[in-house]
Design a protein around this motif. Structure first.
Motif, short mmCIF file in Angstrom:
data_model
loop_
_atom_site.label_atom_id
_atom_site.label_comp_id
_atom_site.label_asym_id
_atom_site.label_seq_id
_atom_site.Cartn_x
_atom_site.Cartn_y
_atom_site.Cartn_z
N ARG B 55 15.13 -12.12 29.55
CA ARG B 55 14.51 -10.94 30.17
C ARG B 55 13.59 -10.24 29.19
O ARG B 55 12.59 -9.64 29.58
N PHE B 56 13.92 -10.32 27.90
CA PHE B 56 13.13 -9.63 26.90
C PHE B 56 12.13 -10.54 26.19
O PHE B 56 11.61 -10.17 25.14
N ALA B 57 11.83 -11.67 26.77
CA ALA B 57 10.82 -12.55 26.18
C ALA B 57 9.44 -11.93 26.40
O ALA B 57 9.23 -11.21 27.38
N PRO B 58 8.51 -12.23 25.50
CA PRO B 58 7.16 -11.68 25.68
C PRO B 58 6.43 -12.42 26.81
O PRO B 58 6.71 -13.57 27.09
N SER B 59 5.48 -11.72 27.43
CA SER B 59 4.63 -12.37 28.42
C SER B 59 3.33 -11.59 28.50
O SER B 59 3.30 -10.39 28.23
N ALA B 60 2.26 -12.29 28.86
CA ALA B 60 0.96 -11.64 28.92
C ALA B 60 1.01 -10.50 29.91
O ALA B 60 1.46 -10.68 31.06
N GLY B 61 0.59 -9.32 29.45
CA GLY B 61 0.59 -8.17 30.34
C GLY B 61 1.97 -7.74 30.77
O GLY B 61 2.13 -6.95 31.70
N ASN B 62 3.00 -8.26 30.09
CA ASN B 62 4.39 -7.99 30.45
C ASN B 62 4.65 -8.21 31.95
O ASN B 62 5.48 -7.56 32.55
N VAL B 63 3.93 -9.19 32.54
CA VAL B 63 4.13 -9.43 33.97
C VAL B 63 5.42 -10.21 34.24
O VAL B 63 5.86 -10.28 35.37
N GLN B 64 6.00 -10.79 33.17
CA GLN B 64 7.28 -11.51 33.32
C GLN B 64 7.22 -12.50 34.50
O GLN B 64 7.96 -12.37 35.47
N PRO B 65 6.36 -13.52 34.39
CA PRO B 65 6.10 -14.41 35.54
C PRO B 65 7.22 -15.42 35.72
O PRO B 65 6.99 -16.62 35.71
N TRP B 66 8.43 -14.96 35.88
CA TRP B 66 9.53 -15.90 36.00
C TRP B 66 10.55 -15.38 37.00
O TRP B 66 10.62 -14.19 37.30
N LYS B 67 11.32 -16.34 37.49
CA LYS B 67 12.43 -16.01 38.38
C LYS B 67 13.59 -16.88 37.94
O LYS B 67 13.40 -18.06 37.67
N TYR B 68 14.76 -16.32 37.84
CA TYR B 68 15.92 -17.08 37.38
C TYR B 68 16.74 -17.57 38.56
O TYR B 68 16.98 -16.83 39.52
N VAL B 69 17.21 -18.82 38.44
CA VAL B 69 18.20 -19.31 39.39
C VAL B 69 19.36 -19.82 38.55
O VAL B 69 19.16 -20.58 37.60
N VAL B 70 20.57 -19.39 38.88
CA VAL B 70 21.75 -19.86 38.15
C VAL B 70 22.59 -20.72 39.08
O VAL B 70 22.87 -20.32 40.20
N ILE B 71 22.94 -21.91 38.61
CA ILE B 71 23.84 -22.77 39.38
C ILE B 71 25.12 -22.84 38.56
O ILE B 71 25.18 -23.53 37.54
N ASN B 72 26.13 -22.12 38.97
CA ASN B 72 27.38 -22.10 38.21
C ASN B 72 28.46 -22.81 39.01
O ASN B 72 29.57 -22.30 39.14
N ASP B 73 28.12 -23.98 39.53
CA ASP B 73 29.02 -24.69 40.43
C ASP B 73 28.92 -26.18 40.14
O ASP B 73 27.91 -26.81 40.46
N PRO B 74 29.94 -26.76 39.50
CA PRO B 74 29.85 -28.18 39.13
C PRO B 74 29.63 -29.11 40.32
O PRO B 74 29.00 -30.16 40.18
N GLN B 75 30.09 -28.70 41.50
CA GLN B 75 29.92 -29.59 42.65
C GLN B 75 28.45 -29.70 43.05
O GLN B 75 27.97 -30.78 43.39
N ILE B 76 27.75 -28.57 42.99
CA ILE B 76 26.32 -28.62 43.32
C ILE B 76 25.60 -29.49 42.29
O ILE B 76 24.73 -30.29 42.64
N ILE B 77 25.97 -29.33 41.01
CA ILE B 77 25.30 -30.11 39.96
C ILE B 77 25.60 -31.60 40.14
O ILE B 77 24.73 -32.44 39.93
N GLU B 78 26.82 -31.91 40.56
CA GLU B 78 27.14 -33.32 40.82
C GLU B 78 26.28 -33.88 41.94
O GLU B 78 25.83 -35.02 41.89
#
Lengths: 112, 251
Positions: B55-78
Motif C-alpha cells: 500500500r505504501f509503495a511509490p507510484s507516479a502521481g500517487n495514483v496507486q494503479p493496483w488492485k489486490y486479490v487475496v486467495i487464502n484457500d488451498p482448494q481454489i489454488i489446487e
C-alpha cells in the motif's frame, strides 16, 4: 558492451541445439557431498537427480542431449551445507536472447 | 570504532564502506524464491501485514494503479493448478516444436517466427518450464497456501505495470523479513486465458493481470547468499569524457 548484431536480432536460437543454448554447468564435489539430496529437492527446475548408486554425488539432468537443465539460479548452492556445489558457468543463450549487460563470471554480493 | 565488523548489524540509516549488511540489505541479498511450502494456513493478520507494505509503495502521481486479490484457500489454488496444467498442455501441443522429428523440421520455422514476434512469453526459460508443466514434472503454484494477485490498472500514470511490480516487491521483501517464503509466478498468464478464471477473479477493464505472488511458510530455511552474474554498467562520470567506461559490478 556490444549490443545485438543484425542477424542476432533476427534469429531465435533453436531450443534443442546445445551450441545455441548454453545452459549452466554445475560441479558437485564428491568428497564434500553427503548424499543428502537436498539440492535435488530444492532445484526449481527439478533438474538435479540423485546419484545412481549410494555415495555417488547428484548430477544435472539433460532436457535435450547436451543441454543440462540448469540456469544457475544458485538455490542448490545456497542450500548445500557442505559447500559441495560450484557453478562453473552461468546460463547464456545465443542469437535473440543473448545476455548483453551481464558478464559470465558469477560472484557473491560484494560489500561496497 | 573498534567493533568487530563481522558480528555487528549496522543500524539502518548510515553507511561505511565495507560494513556488514544492515537488516534491509540482509533481506534483499538473502531473499530466495521459495517453491516448497508448509501446508499451514497463514493468519489473516500476517497476510494483511504483507499487503500493507504494498500500500505504501511509490507510484507516479500517487495514483496507486493496483488492485489486490487475496486467495487464502488451498482448494481454489489446487483448482488453479489443475486448470493451468491442462491449459498449458493444450498450448504446448501447438507450440512445442521439439517433440518429434517431424515437428522439428516442419513446425520449428513457424514457431520460431512466433517466438521472434512475442519473445517475452516464449523465451527459452518459460518455454522449457511450460514443457515441464505439460509433462507433469514441474508444479505451477508450488503448493502454496496463499496467493496475492496485484492487478494493474491500465489507466495509471506512466507505466502502471512497473508500479505493480514495485508494489509486489515491497510485499515480497516484507514477507521474507517476517519469515515467510514467496515466489513470483508468471504462469498465471496461462490461467487467465480461460474465461472462467477471468470471470472468477473479476479481471476486466481497466485491470490486467500479469503475475501473482505465492505466499506461505517455507518448508525449510531457503534464504541465503548465492552467486550471480557480474553486472556490466555504463559508468559516466567527469573522468570518462564523452564515452562511458564499463564498470564490472560485483567483480
Amino acid at each position: 558492451m556490444r549490443y545485438l548484431r543484425f542477424l542476432e536480432k533476427l534469429l531465435v536460437p533453436n531450443y534443442v541445439k546445445p551450441k545455441q543454448i548454453l545452459t549452466a554447468v554445475l560441479e558437485f564435489d564428491s568428497d564434500k557431498c553427503l548424499g543428502c539430496n537436498l539440492c535435488a529437492k530444492i532445484c526449481p527446475a527439478r533438474g538435479i537427480s540423485p546419484g545412481e548408486r549410494k555415495g555417488d554425488p547428484p548430477h544435472v539432468i539433460d532436457i535435450f542431449p547436451g543441454i543440462p537443465m540448469c540456469m544457475a539460479c544458485g538455490d542448490c548452492q545456497a542450500a548445500c551445507r557442505q559447500g559441495a556445489i560450484t557453478i562453473k558457468k552461468g546460463y547464456q543463450t545465443t542469437r535473440l536472447f543473448k545476455r548483453i549487460a551481464q558478464a559470465t563470471e558469477l560472484t557473491r554480493p560484494r560489500r561496497y | 570504532m573498534t567493533d568487530n565488523k563481522e558480528s555487528q548489524t549496522p543500524p539502518v540509516g548510515r553507511y561505511q564502506p565495507g560494513m556488514p549488511w544492515n537488516p534491509v540489505e540482509k533481506v534483499i541479498f538473502e531473499r530466495r524464491s521459495v517453491r516448497a511450502f508448509k501446508k499451514d494456513p497463514l493468519p489473516d493478520s500476517l497476510i494483511k501485514r504483507v499487503l500493507e507494505a504494498g500500500r505504501f509503495a511509490p507510484s507516479a502521481g500517487n495514483v496507486q494503479p493496483w488492485k489486490y486479490v487475496v486467495i487464502n484457500d488451498p482448494q481454489i489454488i489446487e483448482q488453479m493448478e489443475r486448470d493451468t496444467v491442462k491449459h498449458t498442455r493444450f498450448l504446448m501441443f501447438f507450440l512445442d516444436y521439439t517433440r518429434s522429428l517431424l515437428r522439428r523440421i516442419f513446425l520449428a520455422p513457424l514457431i520460431k517466427l512466433g517466438i521472434r514476434i512475442v519473445p517475452n512469453q516464449l523465451h527459452h526459460v518459460p518455454f522449457t518450464l511450460m514443457q515441464q508443466i505439460a509433462a507433469g514434472k514441474a508444479p505451477v503454484y508450488h503448493g502454496a497456501p496463499a496467493m496475492i494477485i496485484v492487478m494493474t490498472d491500465k489507466r495509471g500514470v506512466g507505466t502502471p505495470s512497473l508500479e505493480t511490480g514495485i508494489c509486489g516487491q515491497n510485499m515480497v521483501l516484507t514477507a521474507h523479513s517476517l519469515g515467510l517464503g514467496t515466489c513470483w509466478v508468471g504462469m498465471i498468464k496461462i490461467l487467465i486465458k480461460m474465461r472462467k478464471w477471468r470471470r472468477f477473479l473479476r479481471i476486466k477493464y481497466p485491470y490486467k493481470v500479469t503475475d501473482c505472488i505465492m505466499l506461505g511458510y517455507p518448508k525449510m530455511r531457503f534464504d541465503g547468499q548465492v552467486e550471480r552474474e557480474v553486472q556490466l554498467v555504463d559508468w559516466h562520470d567527469p573522468s570518462t569524457g564523452g564515452k562511458p567506461k564499463t564498470e564490472r559490478l560485483g567483480d
